[in-house]
Design an enzyme around this catalytic site. Sequence first.
Site, short mmCIF file in Angstrom:
data_model
loop_
_atom_site.label_atom_id
_atom_site.label_comp_id
_atom_site.label_asym_id
_atom_site.label_seq_id
_atom_site.Cartn_x
_atom_site.Cartn_y
_atom_site.Cartn_z
N GLU A 79 -11.11 3.69 -9.39
CA GLU A 79 -11.26 4.90 -10.19
C GLU A 79 -10.42 5.11 -11.24
O GLU A 79 -10.67 5.20 -12.45
CB GLU A 79 -11.23 6.18 -9.34
CG GLU A 79 -12.41 6.29 -8.36
CD GLU A 79 -12.01 5.71 -7.16
OE1 GLU A 79 -11.37 5.02 -6.96
OE2 GLU A 79 -12.81 6.47 -5.99
N GLY B 29 1.13 7.29 -0.52
CA GLY B 29 0.55 7.97 -1.44
C GLY B 29 0.63 9.61 -1.32
O GLY B 29 1.18 10.17 -2.18
N ARG B 30 0.33 9.98 -0.24
CA ARG B 30 0.10 11.61 0.05
C ARG B 30 1.53 12.11 0.30
O ARG B 30 1.66 13.26 0.24
CB ARG B 30 -0.81 11.80 1.06
CG ARG B 30 -0.47 11.18 2.36
CD ARG B 30 -1.66 11.37 3.26
NE ARG B 30 -1.51 10.42 4.65
CZ ARG B 30 -1.93 9.08 4.71
NH1 ARG B 30 -2.41 8.60 3.73
NH2 ARG B 30 -1.64 8.66 5.89
N GLU C 110 -5.64 12.96 6.12
CA GLU C 110 -5.69 11.68 6.00
C GLU C 110 -4.40 11.02 6.85
O GLU C 110 -4.51 10.04 7.06
CB GLU C 110 -5.38 11.15 4.48
CG GLU C 110 -5.44 9.85 4.03
CD GLU C 110 -5.61 9.51 2.55
OE1 GLU C 110 -6.56 8.98 2.28
OE2 GLU C 110 -4.68 9.79 1.93
N LYS D 40 -0.05 3.50 -7.30
CA LYS D 40 0.87 2.57 -6.42
C LYS D 40 0.29 1.16 -6.56
O LYS D 40 1.24 0.30 -6.85
CB LYS D 40 0.79 3.16 -5.03
CG LYS D 40 1.76 2.41 -4.21
CD LYS D 40 1.60 3.28 -2.75
CE LYS D 40 2.38 2.44 -1.85
NZ LYS D 40 2.39 3.11 -0.53
N HIS E 193 -12.76 38.55 -0.44
CA HIS E 193 -14.02 38.91 -1.10
C HIS E 193 -15.04 37.88 -0.80
O HIS E 193 -16.05 37.97 -1.41
CB HIS E 193 -13.92 39.40 -2.47
CG HIS E 193 -12.92 40.56 -2.49
ND1 HIS E 193 -13.52 41.92 -2.66
CD2 HIS E 193 -11.61 40.75 -2.47
CE1 HIS E 193 -12.39 42.61 -2.92
NE2 HIS E 193 -11.33 42.15 -2.90
N LYS F 74 -15.24 2.11 0.34
CA LYS F 74 -14.77 1.38 -1.13
C LYS F 74 -15.21 0.08 -1.17
O LYS F 74 -15.84 -0.46 -2.30
CB LYS F 74 -13.26 1.06 -1.04
CG LYS F 74 -12.24 2.45 -1.14
CD LYS F 74 -10.96 1.91 -1.38
CE LYS F 74 -9.93 3.08 -1.18
NZ LYS F 74 -8.36 2.56 -1.19
C1 G6Q Z 1 -2.58 8.11 0.20
C2 G6Q Z 1 -3.55 7.20 -0.12
C3 G6Q Z 1 -4.39 7.41 -1.04
C4 G6Q Z 1 -3.99 6.76 -2.28
C5 G6Q Z 1 -4.81 6.65 -3.47
C6 G6Q Z 1 -4.54 6.06 -4.65
O1 G6Q Z 1 -1.75 8.33 0.94
O2 G6Q Z 1 -3.03 5.96 -0.04
O3 G6Q Z 1 -5.02 8.79 -1.32
O4 G6Q Z 1 -2.78 7.56 -3.19
O5 G6Q Z 1 -5.97 5.70 -3.01
O6 G6Q Z 1 -3.96 4.93 -4.40
P1 G6Q Z 1 -3.12 4.10 -5.80
O7 G6Q Z 1 -1.75 4.98 -6.01
O8 G6Q Z 1 -2.88 2.83 -5.22
O9 G6Q Z 1 -3.99 4.28 -6.90
#
Ligand code: G6Q
Length: 559
Positions: A230, A286-287, A372, A224, A403, A523
Amino acid sequence: MPQSAQSSATSIADFAATSGGLTALPAWQQLEAHHAEISPRHLRDLFHEDPTRGSTFCHTGAGVTIDFSKHRITKRTLELLLALADARGLRAHMDAMFRGDKINTPENRAVLHTALRAAKGTRIMLDGVNVVEEVHVVLDRMASFADSIRCGGWKGHTGKRIRHVINIGIGGSDLGPAMAYDALRSYSSDEFDCRFVSNVDANDFVLATRGCDPAETLFIVSSKTFTTLETMRNAQTARAWSMAALGNDPKSVAKHFVAVSTNATEVAKFGIDTSNMFGFWDWVGGRYSMDSAIGLSTMIAVGPAAFAEMLEGFREMDQHFRTTPFANNLPVLMGLIGIWYANFFGCQTLAVLPYDQHLDRFSAYLQQLEMESNGKHTTLSGERVSWDTCPIVWGQPGTNGQHAFYQMLHQGTRLVPCDFIAFDHPVHDIANHHDLLIANVLAQAEALAFGKTLAEITAEGVPAWLAPHKTMEGNRPSSMIICDKLDPRALGRLIALYEHKAFTQGCIWGINSFDQWGVELGKVLAVRIIPELTAAAPATAHDSSTNNLINRYRAARGR
Ligand code: G6Q
């Protein structure tokens, strides 16, 4: 349920202002008193008293049936929980979300993931723009791109067709697509595979690209913000890996990299042609984004028509959530019953146990969605909560879990409510596997609820010294969530079910389910430590433990 005489929040400002004070509400206090009556009661007795319990506590909506009867609840429990929802303004808050009000107040953003699956022609206005039109423009572009990959029309730099699609992303830009790819694997094309790289650990990249010919590999860089450490490092490594095999020709990037992002400037800086960028918006968390362009790998895997079916499944559950009276509303009931256990029984976890191997990553996905969203200690009005919020979500598919950890579910000292997820029809109908699977899930819920008494064990002739070990207390609650068959539509319904459940709980707890400030500090500290690992002098600026660990690592790496 009639409007309660208790305080009823009606606007976002009201909601924030009343987000504290949960435990002072009459409904809460009545629930506390009610819990004292219910907690000593056994499910065996509740079933004995009401022979219709198995059907009266079973509800269906949007093609999903949930049997709530094996919960430690009575009709009175539900009445009180519904009064609590009413007192917390759930209806008004829900309407505000669907309408596009900026309910993510700490970030001043609307929360409109429901617009991602709104039908063409729907109007949802945000800041003067109909966001549904924008959504469909992107969906149409995704569809034509997905089709060109699927039919081999899109060629790599050397003219070969794409055989491997690798999504690079993390968190919300990874967990949804990775889960959905597994979930819908049996509906995916065999012409190519999808792989996922998320961890900054280079092993993830190496394993994901193992056996891939760069000339046949397309990377989707999903971020996003397009600044996530990463993802950016993995994308740079991918670009180097790809270009090295393609004559180091910068033009190859256009054929082997596309982006999913809200940040066109950073996408262009990376070298991806913005005509190969699929956008989404700051009103999608994001989620909550797996049905946006973040789902591009899903669409490539299953095709645009199946993706559209998944969106319809989401939409059906949205409609159910929005229009069904709370007393029969699946996400609302799930959310409220979760509150009953988390806040009144003091349960610390929720086990999610899907009986379909395709849902291998479903609980990992839900961990982010719920934890989250609702793992917060501050109310919307900025006070520290004096009640517990999100439980730990965990689990893995049955029957494997049986199991491994089910022993603790049955005879451990902690009460763990369980969500069983089962399907009437198998995706692969081979021999009688599905009957065996279903018999197991039904048996587990029965055993948890009713157990086996010492008297029953003794009557079987088990010696007295052994009988206590074999005794099963029972009275361990579970929901049985049943869909017709795991297909794209059912997946959409299930995810929306949990999204709205999380929304319901966030509303009751008075927290903002749509930010994640708790992940920021780590971070920032990592960015500070990175140069210290290679600096000329040893680290001295941290606490003695962190300094020592940094310097120990430096020594191990010969620095
Ligand atoms: C989700 C969070 C988080 C996000 C990641 C990746 O709700 O905001 O998990 O999706 O940190 O972020 P980017 O899509 O900006 O790389």
